[in-house]
Design a protein around this motif. Structure first.
Motif, PDB file in Angstrom:
ATOM      1  N   GLY A 122       0.819  -1.215   0.000  1.00 15.70           N
ATOM      2  CA  GLY A 122       0.000   0.000   0.000  1.00 15.70           C
ATOM      3  C   GLY A 122       0.844   1.252   0.000  1.00 15.70           C
ATOM      4  N   ASP A 123       1.900   1.241   0.801  1.00 15.63           N
ATOM      5  CA  ASP A 123       2.802   2.400   0.837  1.00 15.63           C
ATOM      6  C   ASP A 123       3.478   2.602  -0.520  1.00 15.63           C
ATOM      7  OD1 ASP A 123       2.134   2.763   3.495  1.00 15.63           O
ATOM      8  OD2 ASP A 123       4.007   1.909   4.268  1.00 15.63           O
ATOM      9  N   ARG A 124       3.917   1.517  -1.124  1.00 12.77           N
ATOM     10  CA  ARG A 124       4.556   1.607  -2.450  1.00 12.77           C
ATOM     11  C   ARG A 124       3.578   2.161  -3.479  1.00 12.77           C
ATOM     12  NH1 ARG A 124       7.529  -4.056  -3.879  1.00 12.77           N
ATOM     13  NH2 ARG A 124       8.980  -4.200  -2.144  1.00 12.77           N
ATOM     14  N   LEU A 125       2.348   1.650  -3.427  1.00  7.86           N
ATOM     15  CA  LEU A 125       1.346   2.087  -4.399  1.00  7.86           C
ATOM     16  C   LEU A 125       1.007   3.558  -4.210  1.00  7.86           C
ATOM     17  CD1 LEU A 125      -0.095   0.948  -6.770  1.00  7.86           C
ATOM     18  CD2 LEU A 125      -1.944   0.229  -5.284  1.00  7.86           C
ATOM     19  N   ASN A 126       0.907   3.999  -2.953  1.00  7.89           N
ATOM     20  CA  ASN A 126       0.638   5.414  -2.684  1.00  7.89           C
ATOM     21  C   ASN A 126       1.763   6.304  -3.212  1.00  7.89           C
ATOM     22  OD1 ASN A 126      -1.866   5.076  -1.519  1.00  7.89           O
ATOM     23  ND2 ASN A 126      -1.028   4.828   0.540  1.00  7.89           N
ATOM     24  N   ALA A 127       2.990   5.801  -3.179  1.00  6.50           N
ATOM     25  CA  ALA A 127       4.122   6.564  -3.699  1.00  6.50           C
ATOM     26  C   ALA A 127       4.141   6.578  -5.225  1.00  6.50           C
ATOM     27  CB  ALA A 127       5.427   5.981  -3.171  1.00  6.50           C
ATOM     28  N   LEU A 128       3.693   5.482  -5.832  1.00 14.51           N
ATOM     29  CA  LEU A 128       3.727   5.343  -7.287  1.00 14.51           C
ATOM     30  C   LEU A 128       2.522   5.991  -7.974  1.00 14.51           C
ATOM     31  CD1 LEU A 128       5.240   4.065  -9.695  1.00 14.51           C
ATOM     32  CD2 LEU A 128       3.930   1.974  -9.266  1.00 14.51           C
ATOM     33  N   LEU A 129       1.387   6.019  -7.292  1.00  6.07           N
ATOM     34  CA  LEU A 129       0.144   6.478  -7.913  1.00  6.07           C
ATOM     35  C   LEU A 129       0.218   7.880  -8.521  1.00  6.07           C
ATOM     36  CD1 LEU A 129      -2.713   5.714  -8.672  1.00  6.07           C
ATOM     37  CD2 LEU A 129      -3.451   6.510  -6.414  1.00  6.07           C
ATOM     38  N   PRO A 130       0.796   8.883  -7.840  1.00  7.89           N
ATOM     39  CA  PRO A 130       0.847  10.212  -8.467  1.00  7.89           C
ATOM     40  C   PRO A 130       1.575  10.205  -9.825  1.00  7.89           C
ATOM     41  CG  PRO A 130       1.372  10.374  -6.141  1.00  7.89           C
ATOM     42  CD  PRO A 130       1.329   8.906  -6.473  1.00  7.89           C
ATOM     43  N   GLN A 131       2.611   9.393  -9.936  1.00  9.46           N
ATOM     44  CA  GLN A 131       3.342   9.306 -11.207  1.00  9.46           C
ATOM     45  C   GLN A 131       2.471   8.653 -12.285  1.00  9.46           C
ATOM     46  OE1 GLN A 131       7.466   7.782 -10.711  1.00  9.46           O
ATOM     47  NE2 GLN A 131       6.923   7.795  -8.540  1.00  9.46           N
ATOM     48  N   LEU A 132       1.735   7.613 -11.897  1.00  5.21           N
ATOM     49  CA  LEU A 132       0.845   6.944 -12.852  1.00  5.21           C
ATOM     50  C   LEU A 132      -0.276   7.881 -13.298  1.00  5.21           C
ATOM     51  CD1 LEU A 132       0.580   3.458 -11.120  1.00  5.21           C
ATOM     52  CD2 LEU A 132       1.796   3.967 -13.255  1.00  5.21           C
ATOM     53  N   LEU A 133      -0.823   8.641 -12.350  1.00  8.13           N
ATOM     54  CA  LEU A 133      -1.884   9.592 -12.692  1.00  8.13           C
ATOM     55  C   LEU A 133      -1.385  10.631 -13.694  1.00  8.13           C
ATOM     56  CD1 LEU A 133      -3.395  10.131  -9.132  1.00  8.13           C
ATOM     57  CD2 LEU A 133      -4.537   9.012 -11.061  1.00  8.13           C
ATOM     58  N   ARG A 134      -0.183  11.157 -13.451  1.00 13.29           N
ATOM     59  CA  ARG A 134       0.394  12.138 -14.384  1.00 13.29           C
ATOM     60  C   ARG A 134       0.631  11.513 -15.749  1.00 13.29           C
ATOM     61  NH1 ARG A 134       3.158  13.824  -9.966  1.00 13.29           N
ATOM     62  NH2 ARG A 134       4.982  12.594 -10.443  1.00 13.29           N
ATOM     63  N   ALA A 135       1.171  10.302 -15.760  1.00 14.77           N
ATOM     64  CA  ALA A 135       1.484   9.636 -17.028  1.00 14.77           C
ATOM     65  C   ALA A 135       0.226   9.412 -17.861  1.00 14.77           C
ATOM     66  CB  ALA A 135       2.193   8.307 -16.767  1.00 14.77           C
ATOM     67  N   CYS A 136      -0.888   9.142 -17.186  1.00 15.70           N
ATOM     68  CA  CYS A 136      -2.142   8.873 -17.893  1.00 15.70           C
ATOM     69  C   CYS A 136      -3.034  10.110 -17.998  1.00 15.70           C
ATOM     70  CB  CYS A 136      -2.902   7.744 -17.198  1.00 15.70           C
ATOM     71  SG  CYS A 136      -2.161   6.130 -17.483  1.00 15.70           S
ATOM     72  N   GLN A 137      -2.581  11.217 -17.440  1.00 12.81           N
ATOM     73  CA  GLN A 137      -3.343  12.466 -17.450  1.00 12.81           C
ATOM     74  C   GLN A 137      -4.745  12.253 -16.879  1.00 12.81           C
ATOM     75  OE1 GLN A 137      -2.815  13.464 -21.611  1.00 12.81           O
ATOM     76  NE2 GLN A 137      -1.115  14.814 -21.093  1.00 12.81           N
ATOM     77  N   VAL A 138      -4.764  11.648 -15.692  1.00 15.11           N
ATOM     78  CA  VAL A 138      -6.013  11.397 -14.966  1.00 15.11           C
ATOM     79  C   VAL A 138      -5.895  12.109 -13.624  1.00 15.11           C
ATOM     80  CG1 VAL A 138      -7.422   9.621 -13.840  1.00 15.11           C
ATOM     81  CG2 VAL A 138      -6.380   9.152 -16.072  1.00 15.11           C
ATOM     82  N   ASP A 139      -6.936  12.865 -13.244  1.00 16.64           N
ATOM     83  CA  ASP A 139      -6.850  13.536 -11.946  1.00 16.64           C
ATOM     84  C   ASP A 139      -7.191  12.552 -10.831  1.00 16.64           C
ATOM     85  OD1 ASP A 139      -9.720  14.288 -10.747  1.00 16.64           O
ATOM     86  OD2 ASP A 139      -9.821  14.426 -12.933  1.00 16.64           O
ATOM     87  N   ALA A 140      -6.606  12.804  -9.671  1.00 17.67           N
ATOM     88  CA  ALA A 140      -6.708  11.875  -8.541  1.00 17.67           C
ATOM     89  C   ALA A 140      -8.154  11.667  -8.094  1.00 17.67           C
ATOM     90  CB  ALA A 140      -5.865  12.384  -7.373  1.00 17.67           C
ATOM     91  N   GLU A 141      -8.940  12.720  -8.062  1.00 15.93           N
ATOM     92  CA  GLU A 141     -10.328  12.602  -7.605  1.00 15.93           C
ATOM     93  C   GLU A 141     -11.137  11.686  -8.527  1.00 15.93           C
ATOM     94  OE1 GLU A 141     -14.190  15.446  -7.012  1.00 15.93           O
ATOM     95  OE2 GLU A 141     -12.230  16.323  -6.624  1.00 15.93           O
ATOM     96  N   THR A 142     -10.987  11.867  -9.822  1.00 13.55           N
ATOM     97  CA  THR A 142     -11.694  11.023 -10.795  1.00 13.55           C
ATOM     98  C   THR A 142     -11.265   9.572 -10.641  1.00 13.55           C
ATOM     99  OG1 THR A 142     -11.883  12.854 -12.353  1.00 13.55           O
ATOM    100  CG2 THR A 142     -12.091  10.634 -13.264  1.00 13.55           C
ATOM    101  N   PHE A 143      -9.958   9.367 -10.487  1.00  7.56           N
ATOM    102  CA  PHE A 143      -9.446   8.009 -10.329  1.00  7.56           C
ATOM    103  C   PHE A 143     -10.005   7.364  -9.066  1.00  7.56           C
ATOM    104  CE2 PHE A 143      -6.518   5.048  -8.368  1.00  7.56           C
ATOM    105  CZ  PHE A 143      -6.427   4.086  -9.363  1.00  7.56           C
ATOM    106  N   MET A 144      -9.942   8.072  -7.939  1.00  5.88           N
ATOM    107  CA  MET A 144     -10.382   7.489  -6.670  1.00  5.88           C
ATOM    108  C   MET A 144     -11.864   7.145  -6.688  1.00  5.88           C
ATOM    109  SD  MET A 144      -7.692   6.894  -5.088  1.00  5.88           S
ATOM    110  CE  MET A 144      -8.477   6.185  -3.657  1.00  5.88           C
ATOM    111  N   ARG A 145     -12.683   8.006  -7.279  1.00  6.41           N
ATOM    112  CA  ARG A 145     -14.120   7.699  -7.381  1.00  6.41           C
ATOM    113  C   ARG A 145     -14.336   6.421  -8.160  1.00  6.41           C
ATOM    114  NH1 ARG A 145     -15.139  13.112  -8.564  1.00  6.41           N
ATOM    115  NH2 ARG A 145     -15.282  12.575 -10.745  1.00  6.41           N
ATOM    116  N   ALA A 146     -13.660   6.288  -9.304  1.00  8.37           N
ATOM    117  CA  ALA A 146     -13.820   5.099 -10.150  1.00  8.37           C
ATOM    118  C   ALA A 146     -13.217   3.866  -9.474  1.00  8.37           C
ATOM    119  CB  ALA A 146     -13.162   5.331 -11.509  1.00  8.37           C
TER     120      ALA A 146
END
Length: 87
Positions: free
Chosen positions: A56-80
């Motif tokens: 979970g800690d690793r994923l939390n650290a990696l997620l912002p980079q993945l969101l930027r790479a896919c041009q997806v905002d965090a709120e939209t991602f978390m809801r889905a």
């Protein structure tokens, strides 16, 4: 990711996401693709016996980079992600 593969994973996610239209009210496919990527990473870590908290800690650290790479905002991602049964 496995031993220093985070940059490769982020690059691959970005390439994959760029194949689909940007996120809009008419298209959420990038979000769905990103959910699949996150799920695959979590499953890989579980198969490698990475403790849940560490994963979970690793994923939390990696997620912002993945969101930027896919041009997806965090709120939209978390809801889905939550709607898809993620935690």
């Amino acid at each position: 990711m496995r031993a220093g593969r985070s940059d490769q994973a982020v690059a691959a996610a970005g390439q994959t996401c760029q194949s689909y239209p940007p996120v809009s009210p008419r298209s959420g496919v990038r979000v769905e693709v990103l959910i699949g990527i996150v799920d695959a990473i979590a499953r890989m870590w579980a198969a490698d016996k990475v403790p849940a908290k560490e994963g979970g800690d690793r994923l939390n650290a990696l997620l912002p980079q993945l969101l930027r790479a896919c041009q997806v905002d965090a709120e939209t991602f978390m809801r889905a992600f939550e709607a898809a049964g993620g935690e």
